[in-house]
Design a protein around this motif. Structure first.
Motif, PDB file in Angstrom:
ATOM      1  N   LEU A  87     -19.492  57.167 -20.988  1.00 30.48           N
ATOM      2  CA  LEU A  87     -18.217  57.512 -20.395  1.00 30.48           C
ATOM      3  C   LEU A  87     -18.183  59.024 -20.186  1.00 30.48           C
ATOM      4  N   LEU A 137     -15.666  62.037 -19.336  1.00 35.05           N
ATOM      5  CA  LEU A 137     -14.262  62.417 -19.194  1.00 35.05           C
ATOM      6  C   LEU A 137     -14.224  63.789 -18.540  1.00 35.05           C
ATOM      7  N   SER A 147     -11.135  59.716 -17.154  1.00 31.94           N
ATOM      8  CA  SER A 147     -12.410  59.009 -17.164  1.00 31.94           C
ATOM      9  C   SER A 147     -12.974  58.966 -15.742  1.00 31.94           C
ATOM     10  N   GLN A 165     -11.187  55.174 -29.064  1.00 37.90           N
ATOM     11  CA  GLN A 165     -10.361  56.170 -28.402  1.00 37.90           C
ATOM     12  C   GLN A 165     -10.556  56.185 -26.894  1.00 37.90           C
ATOM     13  N   TYR A 166     -11.725  55.802 -26.430  1.00 37.56           N
ATOM     14  CA  TYR A 166     -12.023  56.003 -25.017  1.00 37.56           C
ATOM     15  C   TYR A 166     -12.137  54.721 -24.209  1.00 37.56           C
ATOM     16  N   ALA A 208     -17.603  53.099 -23.375  1.00 39.33           N
ATOM     17  CA  ALA A 208     -18.157  54.138 -24.245  1.00 39.33           C
ATOM     18  C   ALA A 208     -19.099  53.511 -25.267  1.00 39.33           C
ATOM     19  N   VAL A 243     -19.945  59.469 -25.239  1.00 40.70           N
ATOM     20  CA  VAL A 243     -18.907  60.044 -24.388  1.00 40.70           C
ATOM     21  C   VAL A 243     -19.273  61.490 -24.084  1.00 40.70           C
ATOM     22  N   ARG A 282     -17.431  64.739 -22.789  1.00 43.96           N
ATOM     23  CA  ARG A 282     -16.119  65.309 -22.461  1.00 43.96           C
ATOM     24  C   ARG A 282     -16.309  66.658 -21.810  1.00 43.96           C
ATOM     25  N   ASP A 301      -2.637  57.453 -18.876  1.00 47.07           N
ATOM     26  CA  ASP A 301      -2.848  57.424 -20.314  1.00 47.07           C
ATOM     27  C   ASP A 301      -1.648  58.056 -21.005  1.00 47.07           C
ATOM     28  N   THR A 322      -0.562  59.151 -24.955  1.00 46.21           N
ATOM     29  CA  THR A 322      -0.936  59.186 -26.370  1.00 46.21           C
ATOM     30  C   THR A 322       0.186  59.852 -27.154  1.00 46.21           C
ATOM     31  N   SER A 381      -3.346  52.879 -22.235  1.00 50.64           N
ATOM     32  CA  SER A 381      -3.878  53.351 -20.966  1.00 50.64           C
ATOM     33  C   SER A 381      -3.980  52.205 -19.978  1.00 50.64           C
ATOM     34  N   ARG A 403      -8.597  48.942 -31.256  1.00 46.96           N
ATOM     35  CA  ARG A 403      -8.209  48.983 -29.855  1.00 46.96           C
ATOM     36  C   ARG A 403      -8.338  47.604 -29.230  1.00 46.96           C
TER      37      ARG A 403
END
Lengths: 780, 198
Positions: A184, A186, A191, A223-224, A228, A232, A234, A431, A433, A449, A493
């Motif tokens: 993934l 970001l 994303s 989290q993603y 992922a 990830v 970022r 998203d 949070t 999300s 999740r």
């Protein structure tokens, strides 16, 4: 119908998040951080140093004794930044739980003030308790050493990260043997949704834009979200300027190998009238001709990339809003010799020492080629909800347009008038949070999300993937419990993905629906068993639905001369990852070493079918997408040790073993074992030159000896070793600070082919490359 | 200012979320279009006319077919076989068709028009080696062989079974040089079974 359900679901989840957040208990804010700031050399206290907490955007200034104090803090994990003009900035992560803590800073004098450009001090204070999982950060200083190169090339610095290369312009990051849909990316918090089917599709990221890159290795699904599985990446652009004023940076690069010129200009400002209002504009260009191996030029391997971005935002203690727009655009040539007819042709090309079509250097980009544009719009807001916590929301819109041109029109010597593929992928993401105020020793956040996506084939002369429309949604919660030297992370999740494909079969439109849902979880533990040591254990899981090409591919893949056949009945792929990481950080040394075991259930890969596919162009080996139980395990890590003030030594190693457990065979295309050794000499200031260094880096790559039988045409190439030299310095020219960097890659002009180069059948990898980089930061 | 920002903040986010849920994508995946106009060769036919001792055509003709109506993948192609007489010579042509079009499109004409970028290679394999020889008789503008027209010579001897491999090489304009070297891009590569009979 499903759309209505989807919206309803998203609304319900949002409501639940808000109510849940409101119920969070209020915690007492009694804790204080205090300490002193000194000059590192003569240990005198420093007056006027700015200490602030990054997350809270508040802080204090030292008095004449160098003392500071920040009171009324809630328990939490914070990043302390200590800054003073003429000194290198220090960042330090702290966890405060129950008691007041003392933090002293020793600042190192910085002879030249380089504006907003930070010297690499972040790394010195690497956080021992930041993540239970293996995490690597490339800071601005490290990124500057690679300016002008692709994102993949930049990430190669990180142990455990390699690249799947398709010529000089296309570099796909591979984390611990996994890439494409399993990684993934970001970009500025959104994303990245590009066309990821295919090894020749690189992430659409302007290599000049990141100010910081974080790579999380291993499954990070909680989290993603789905995707992922392998890790990830970022990518954070430069933070918006908070202080009033105007500044910027000009960056110029020249590369000898492919006569590449690259440049980037960044301008930024902060409003004096409305403090907190900032803006930033950035544009970059990269233009390259044919790359050169030690013996010949690689025909048609140039590229022409033009990227730009704009950002503006308003930030206060209480809330913030940021708008970001970026455009990535590239035209790139694909090596002419990689466009082949059938297996006989491929085998003939492999047998040849050099490609049959070689010509002199040229900047021309001819067919076969790709034209790619990626546009991203992101709107991000932050609200501090007093005793409740912080609410962040981000909306993203992305449009990815990819055109691929074949070498020529069918049965003609003319260049093709139309692209073979012309795909437009549009993605909307949202998203939310909510990070609650710490309750006792618990820190954490919950989030929701949603995504909506549509893919349209403008023209398609070959069916690779069908049109589709997709929706997905997810909800997650992740908490940390911190006490003394222990940190416990846990989270869960739920994700849902629905998509409908549209194909034209026998003059009729055929629709097909696929839907997938799953839960993932993570448990992590960090134990700081000595002041300079910590150990982290992470048990994580992630999943992904099969991708469109895995479901629908049905055709010959040019360049690999194989007939790829998708399977509509593929199930989800899931990974269970165990990661153990040992970290050490002191003034003289730094180390991070991880071992991992990533078990994949339903690992989707191309399996060779003994029955070849017969076509008018000859027989092609058939590969079908299948699923199997797979395991990727290995270790990677890096150690740095400062022998003296002038000399630093480093070593990084990466070993990965991928196996198909159903057939007891190694997995295809796993990176070979590699070791990197580095020496860094910090030279004393000389005349006007400051912060001067020379680096000598050697990379040793073994031959890949583990590969499946009957799945490849050529044996993996032999191992190789490469030597790089890097020189950097800073000086002032007419009062203007400049940073200069000269590096030579592949110093010995070694002829080699990497196992993960998709052109290894046809051509060598590039030879010696002399790179010059000049950076000019300006403004206040 | 702050209250304005506060309101604008929520308003913007709500609008954004409303957008994602309500607006249609500006494009329409539901219509996959109908321009899948890939040019294909779905039919390859060799037409051979037997020659008499003086080298003149006789009334005896034979032909062999490769047919793959649905193109690459899907249903496997059908490939015919050829029976040729030992000790005889034949004059041949090759015809390429795209039968996915209506009416069927002749690819032969396209190859002829781009003759400088193409060449056929006819090669005897297995039991036909040494018994079957093909000579290309047509030339492109640069006086290099093309292979749309050719002669086949079958030497006298016992009955035999082998293969005739037909390859169409596609060249970049400058790379068709000697009439012998194949390119790395084969548009056609088919093995026809050949029976040599007395």
């Amino acid at each position: 119908m499903s759309q209505v359900k989807f919206i309803f679901g998203v609304c319900c989840i949002m409501l639940a998040v808000l109510i849940g957040g409101a119920a969070a208990e209020q915690s007492d804010r009694k804790i204080r951080i205090y300490g002193s700031v000194f000059d590192k050399e003569n240990k005198t206290p420093l007056l006027g140093a700015n200490i602030f907490i990054l997350e809270l955007k508040r802080g204090n200034v030292t008095d004449e004794k160098g003392n500071f104090s920040i009171a009324n803090l809630a328990a939490g994990r914070y990043t302390l930044v200590c800054r003073l003009l003429g000194y290198e900035e220090i960042r330090r992560a702290v966890v405060i739980a129950e008691m007041n803590i003392k933090q002293d800073f020793y600042l190192k004098a910085n002879p030249i003030e380089l504006g907003a450009v930070k010297v690499d001090a972040e790394k010195d204070q690497q956080n021992l308790t930041e993540a239970s999982q293996s995490l690597e950060i490339l800071t601005q200083a490290e990124l500057q050493k690679h300016r002008g190169q692709t994102l993949g090339e930049t990430l190669k610095e990180i142990p455990g990260v390699t690249v799947l290369q398709t010529g000089p312009a296309i570099a796909k990051p591979v984390i611990r043997g996994l890439h494409s849909q399993r990684i993934l990316v970001l970009n500025a918090g959104v994303s990245q949704e590009g066309q990821q089917w295919g090894g020749e599709h690189a992430p659409e990221i302007d290599p000049f834009s990141p100010a910081r890159i974080e790579v999380l290795k291993g499954a990070a699904g909680v989290q993603y979200g789905s995707g992922a599985i392998g890790g990830v990446i970022r990518i954070e652009p430069r933070a918006l300027r908070a202080l009033p004023g105007f500044g910027g940076e000009l960056s110029l690069n020249a590369f000898s190998n492919n006569l590449q010129g690259a440049g980037s200009l960044l301008l930024e400002g902060g409003s004096a009238k409305l403090p907190g209002l900032g803006w930033r504009v950035q544009g970059s260009l990269r233009r390259a001709g044919d790359a050169k191996t030690p013996d010949y030029h690689v025909l048609n391997s140039g590229f022409d990339e033009r990227d730009w971005s704009v950002a503006t935002g308003y930030n206060t203690d209480r809330r913030g809003i940021e708008l970001y727009y970026s455009h990535f655009g590239t035209k790139l040539g694909i090596f002419r010799g990689s466009h082949i007819g059938n297996v006989t042709d491929l085998l003939r090309a492999i047998e040849r020492e050099q490609p049959s079509s070689i010509s002199g250097f040229s900047y021309d980009i001819n067919a076969p080629k790709q034209n790619i544009a990626h546009n991203l719009l992101s709107l991000k807001t932050r609200a501090e909800l007093g005793n409740l916590g912080r609410l962040e929301m981000q909306y993203g819109w992305q449009k990815n347009h990819r055109q691929e041109f074949d070498a020529h029109a069918p049965f003609s010597s003319q260049p093709p008038a139309f692209p073979t593929f012309d795909l437009v992928l549009t993605t909307y993401t949202a998203d939310v949070t909510f990070q609650h105020q710490p309750v006792k020793n618990f820190f954490g956040k919950v989030g929701v999300s949603g995504m909506r996506q549509g893919n349209v084939l403008e023209t398609s002369r070959s069916l690779l993937i069908p049109n589709f429309r997709a929706y997905s949604g997810g909800v997650f919660a992740i908490e940390s419990w911190v006490t003394g030297p222990w940190t416990l992370d846990f989270g869960g999740r739920y994700d849902y993905r629905w998509f409908k494909t549209f194909r034209r079969l026998d003059e009729k439109v055929v629709e097909q629906i696929h839907d997938y849902s799953n839960v993932t979880g993570v448990v992590g533990l960090i134990y700081q068993f000595a002041p300079q040591w910590s150990i982290g254990a992470n048990l994580g899981s992630a999943w992904r639905p099969p991708s469109l090409n895995e479901l629908y591919s049905d055709g010959v893949h040019h360049g690999t001369a194989q007939f790829e056949s998708g399977d509509l009945n593929l199930r989800r792929e899931r990974s269970f990852n165990i990661d153990l990481t040992l970290r050490q950080s002191s003034e003289r040394s730094r180390a991070e070493i991880s071992v991992y075991n990533n078990r994949m259930r339903g690992f989707i890969f191309l399996f060779p079918d003994p029955e070849p596919t017969l076509t008018v162009r000859g027989a092609f080996p058939t590969f079908r997408y299948q699923q199997a139980e797979a395991r990727l395990r290995g270790f990677d890590g890096a150690v740095e040790y400062q022998l003296s003030d002038l000399l630093q030594l480093g070593a990084a190693v990466a070993v990965v073993r991928g196996d198909n457990l159903d057939t007891n065979e190694p997995l295809f295309q796993m990176p070979a074992d590699r070791l990197r050794l580095s020496t860094h000499w910090h030279l004393p200031d000389w005349g006007r030159l400051a912060n001067t260094f020379i680096e000598l880096n050697g990379a040793l790559v073994k031959r890949q000896t583990r590969f499946p039988q009957n799945a490849d045409y050529a044996e993996p190439p032999p191992g190789y070793s490469l030597l790089d030299i890097n020189f950097g310095t800073e000086f002032k020219f007419g009062g203007q600070p400049l940073r200069f960097n000269l590096s030579v890659q592949n110093v010995t002009n070694k002829t080699y082919r990497d196992y993960l180069s998709r052109f290894r059948y046809f051509t060598d990898d590039p030879g010696r490359n002399v790179v010059m980089r000049l950076q000019i930061p300006f403004g206040s | 200012m702050n209250t304005f920002i506060k309101k604008a903040h929520w308003l913007l986010m709500l609008t954004a979320f409303a957008l994602i849920a309500v607006t249609g994508c500006e494009d329409n995946p539901a219509d996959p279009g109908d321009d899948n106009e890939q040019e294909l060769i779905t039919s390859v036919t060799l037409n051979l006319t037997e020659l008499d001792a003086a080298g003149n055509p006789t009334a005896t003709t034979v032909s062999v077919n490769f047919k793959d109506p649905d193109g690459t993948g899907g249903v496997a192609p059908t490939i015919g076989s050829l029976t040729l007489k030992a000790g005889k010579n034949y004059k041949g042509t090759i015809a390429l068709l795209d039968e996915t079009k209506n009416p069927a499109e002749s690819i032969t004409a396209e190859v002829k028009a781009e003759a400088e970028a193409h060449q056929f290679f006819y090669t005897a394999k297995d039991g036909a080696v040494g018994r079957l020889a093909v000579t290309i008789t047509d030339k492109d503008a640069n006086n290099r062989p093309v292979g749309l027209e050719y002669t086949v010579a079958i030497s006298a001897g016992a009955n035999a079974t082998g293969k005739l491999n037909v390859v169409l090489s596609h060249y970049d304009p400058a790379s068709k040089k000697d009439g012998v070297t194949r390119s790395d891009e084969s548009d056609i590569d088919i093995d026809f079974t050949v029976n040599i009979a007395n």
